[in-house]
Design a protein around this motif. Sequence first.
Motif, short mmCIF file in Angstrom:
data_model
loop_
_atom_site.label_atom_id
_atom_site.label_comp_id
_atom_site.label_asym_id
_atom_site.label_seq_id
_atom_site.Cartn_x
_atom_site.Cartn_y
_atom_site.Cartn_z
N PHE A 10 121.04 -111.22 -53.41
CA PHE A 10 120.16 -110.73 -54.46
C PHE A 10 120.91 -110.63 -55.79
O PHE A 10 120.34 -110.89 -56.85
CB PHE A 10 119.58 -109.37 -54.07
CG PHE A 10 118.45 -109.44 -53.07
CD1 PHE A 10 117.78 -110.63 -52.83
CD2 PHE A 10 118.04 -108.31 -52.38
CE1 PHE A 10 116.73 -110.70 -51.92
CE2 PHE A 10 116.98 -108.36 -51.47
CZ PHE A 10 116.34 -109.57 -51.24
N GLU A 11 122.19 -110.25 -55.73
CA GLU A 11 122.98 -110.19 -56.96
C GLU A 11 123.19 -111.60 -57.55
O GLU A 11 123.29 -111.76 -58.76
CB GLU A 11 124.33 -109.53 -56.68
CG GLU A 11 124.22 -108.03 -56.40
CD GLU A 11 125.56 -107.41 -56.04
OE1 GLU A 11 126.52 -108.18 -55.76
OE2 GLU A 11 125.65 -106.17 -56.01
N GLU A 42 121.74 -108.86 -47.58
CA GLU A 42 120.88 -109.08 -48.74
C GLU A 42 121.61 -108.94 -50.08
O GLU A 42 121.48 -109.80 -50.97
CB GLU A 42 119.69 -108.11 -48.72
CG GLU A 42 118.68 -108.39 -47.65
CD GLU A 42 117.47 -107.47 -47.73
OE1 GLU A 42 116.52 -107.70 -46.98
OE2 GLU A 42 117.46 -106.53 -48.56
N THR A 43 122.35 -107.86 -50.26
CA THR A 43 122.89 -107.53 -51.58
C THR A 43 123.68 -108.65 -52.24
O THR A 43 123.44 -108.96 -53.42
CB THR A 43 123.74 -106.25 -51.51
OG1 THR A 43 122.91 -105.16 -51.08
CG2 THR A 43 124.34 -105.91 -52.87
N ARG A 63 121.06 -104.14 -45.43
CA ARG A 63 120.81 -104.71 -46.75
C ARG A 63 122.10 -104.93 -47.53
O ARG A 63 122.23 -105.91 -48.25
CB ARG A 63 119.82 -103.84 -47.51
CG ARG A 63 118.41 -104.01 -46.96
CD ARG A 63 117.36 -103.23 -47.71
NE ARG A 63 116.02 -103.69 -47.29
CZ ARG A 63 114.93 -102.97 -47.34
NH1 ARG A 63 114.98 -101.73 -47.81
NH2 ARG A 63 113.77 -103.47 -46.94
N ARG A 64 123.07 -104.01 -47.38
CA ARG A 64 124.36 -104.23 -48.04
C ARG A 64 125.01 -105.51 -47.55
O ARG A 64 125.65 -106.23 -48.32
CB ARG A 64 125.30 -103.04 -47.77
CG ARG A 64 125.02 -101.81 -48.59
CD ARG A 64 126.20 -100.85 -48.54
NE ARG A 64 126.57 -100.47 -47.17
CZ ARG A 64 126.06 -99.44 -46.52
NH1 ARG A 64 125.13 -98.69 -47.11
NH2 ARG A 64 126.45 -99.17 -45.30
N ALA A 99 111.40 -106.19 -56.14
CA ALA A 99 111.93 -104.89 -56.56
C ALA A 99 113.46 -104.91 -56.60
O ALA A 99 114.08 -104.30 -57.48
CB ALA A 99 111.44 -103.79 -55.63
N ALA A 100 114.07 -105.63 -55.67
CA ALA A 100 115.53 -105.66 -55.58
C ALA A 100 116.17 -106.59 -56.59
O ALA A 100 117.35 -106.41 -56.95
CB ALA A 100 115.95 -106.07 -54.16
N THR A 101 115.44 -107.59 -57.07
CA THR A 101 116.03 -108.61 -57.94
C THR A 101 115.45 -108.65 -59.34
O THR A 101 116.10 -109.15 -60.27
CB THR A 101 115.87 -110.01 -57.34
OG1 THR A 101 114.46 -110.34 -57.29
CG2 THR A 101 116.46 -110.09 -55.93
N HIS A 120 109.54 -106.19 -51.70
CA HIS A 120 110.94 -105.76 -51.66
C HIS A 120 111.84 -106.71 -52.44
O HIS A 120 112.71 -106.28 -53.21
CB HIS A 120 111.42 -105.66 -50.21
CG HIS A 120 112.89 -105.52 -50.08
ND1 HIS A 120 113.58 -104.40 -50.52
CD2 HIS A 120 113.84 -106.37 -49.58
CE1 HIS A 120 114.87 -104.56 -50.29
NE2 HIS A 120 115.06 -105.74 -49.74
N ALA A 121 111.65 -108.02 -52.25
CA ALA A 121 112.52 -109.00 -52.92
C ALA A 121 112.40 -108.89 -54.43
O ALA A 121 113.40 -108.97 -55.15
CB ALA A 121 112.18 -110.41 -52.45
N GLU A 136 119.99 -99.46 -44.71
CA GLU A 136 120.92 -99.52 -45.83
C GLU A 136 122.13 -100.40 -45.50
O GLU A 136 122.57 -101.20 -46.34
CB GLU A 136 121.36 -98.11 -46.20
CG GLU A 136 120.23 -97.27 -46.80
CD GLU A 136 120.60 -95.81 -46.93
OE1 GLU A 136 121.71 -95.42 -46.46
OE2 GLU A 136 119.79 -95.04 -47.49
#
Length: 407
Positions: free
Chosen positions: A260-261, A256-257, A252-253, A314-316, A311-312, A249
């Motif tokens: 991805f945003e 990635e976050t 990823r914060r 699902a996250a975006t 994952h990519a 977690e």
Amino acid sequence: MNAQAPFLWGAATAGHQVEGNNVNADIWLLEQVRGTTFKEPSGDACDSLNRWEEDVALIAGMGLNAYRFSTEWSRIEPAPGRFSRASLNHYAAIAQRCRAQGVAPVVTLSHFTSPRWFAAQGGWENSEAPALFERFAAQVAQALGDSVTHVVTFNEPNLPLMGRWTATPISDPVRDGLDAMLAEAARVSGSDRFSVWVYSRGEDVALSHLLEGHHRARRAWKSVAPQARIGLSLAVPDVQAVSDDRGVEAYRRFAETPFFEAVGEDDFVGVQTYGRLRLAADRVVGSDEAAERTQSGDEYYPQALGAAVRHAHAATGRPVFVTENGLAASDDDQRRRYLSAALRSLDEARRGGTPVIGYLHWSLLDNFEWRRGYSQQFGLVSVDRRTFRRTPKASAGVYADLVAARR
């Protein structure tokens, strides 16, 4: 992405790594200065500045339908505001040759390198950086927009941040070497703030400017060629939790976050996967000592690709474009096995409903691998360091067969 568009099967290169003598680039300067951490300078690389037609022919000869290459900013704008028409025409010719060969041109605007003058102005820490990048992107769009199908604005901009989070503290000698290299580059450039993103310590201001540059470049390109598909390519390992999820977690914060945003309005998210990353709450957990290793010493783990792709998306919520996947291998048999296993994992993700628009192998050629120089081979095609003769490896034939079977 149009549902009727063909799946893109291809291979990738990057200008600085294959073209040769990219003398106006920030990384070229770092390769030359005292205190360099580079194993060797890039020099002539693969001479692709002159032999690009051979490279496009190799792609077409394998039955592939996509070629990713980059437009070197330092060639196109060697001095602030002064654009080289010859360089723009050069890259336009590559895109046009691709189209004539039935190959989709996938263009990367920034693959780690920037002009020396840009770095000397503070790089992405400079408040003017987003506007400067937008101006460059607009010039490339005007020259190539009619021919290019897909555009990657930045290559792995999260990689320095990923390394900052996951690496053990950098030893003093290595850190001192990096600092000395950047200080000498600043002196040579007559600047006190020579800044290169690939060596960034992750300053928030640089990240903010870079992501703004992505958005502005996307708008600039769409205003010229709205049919092109625009995205951002990110380093996305298969991140796995060991003992609990706190480490995953936190990673990823951080790594990635923000990215991805930033791709919420993009046409795709680019995924670049080379293995897995196992994390405990506060540390990276190494693989088993008995695990098979690649030439770079990393764990051989081709099945990471399918997990990273799922994952990519699902996250975006974005379609996924695998813009890089591969391994360093001195034994081509390992690459052949890797290709088969990685594509099986991609097949599983696609069958499970993950929208994937293409797969590009890294790399087409054995090329200059940054600080590692020419010591590691990622290519489907070997390159004689003296004559620059290209020789497809057995893995190139295996890849061609795997692609043909999936069509």
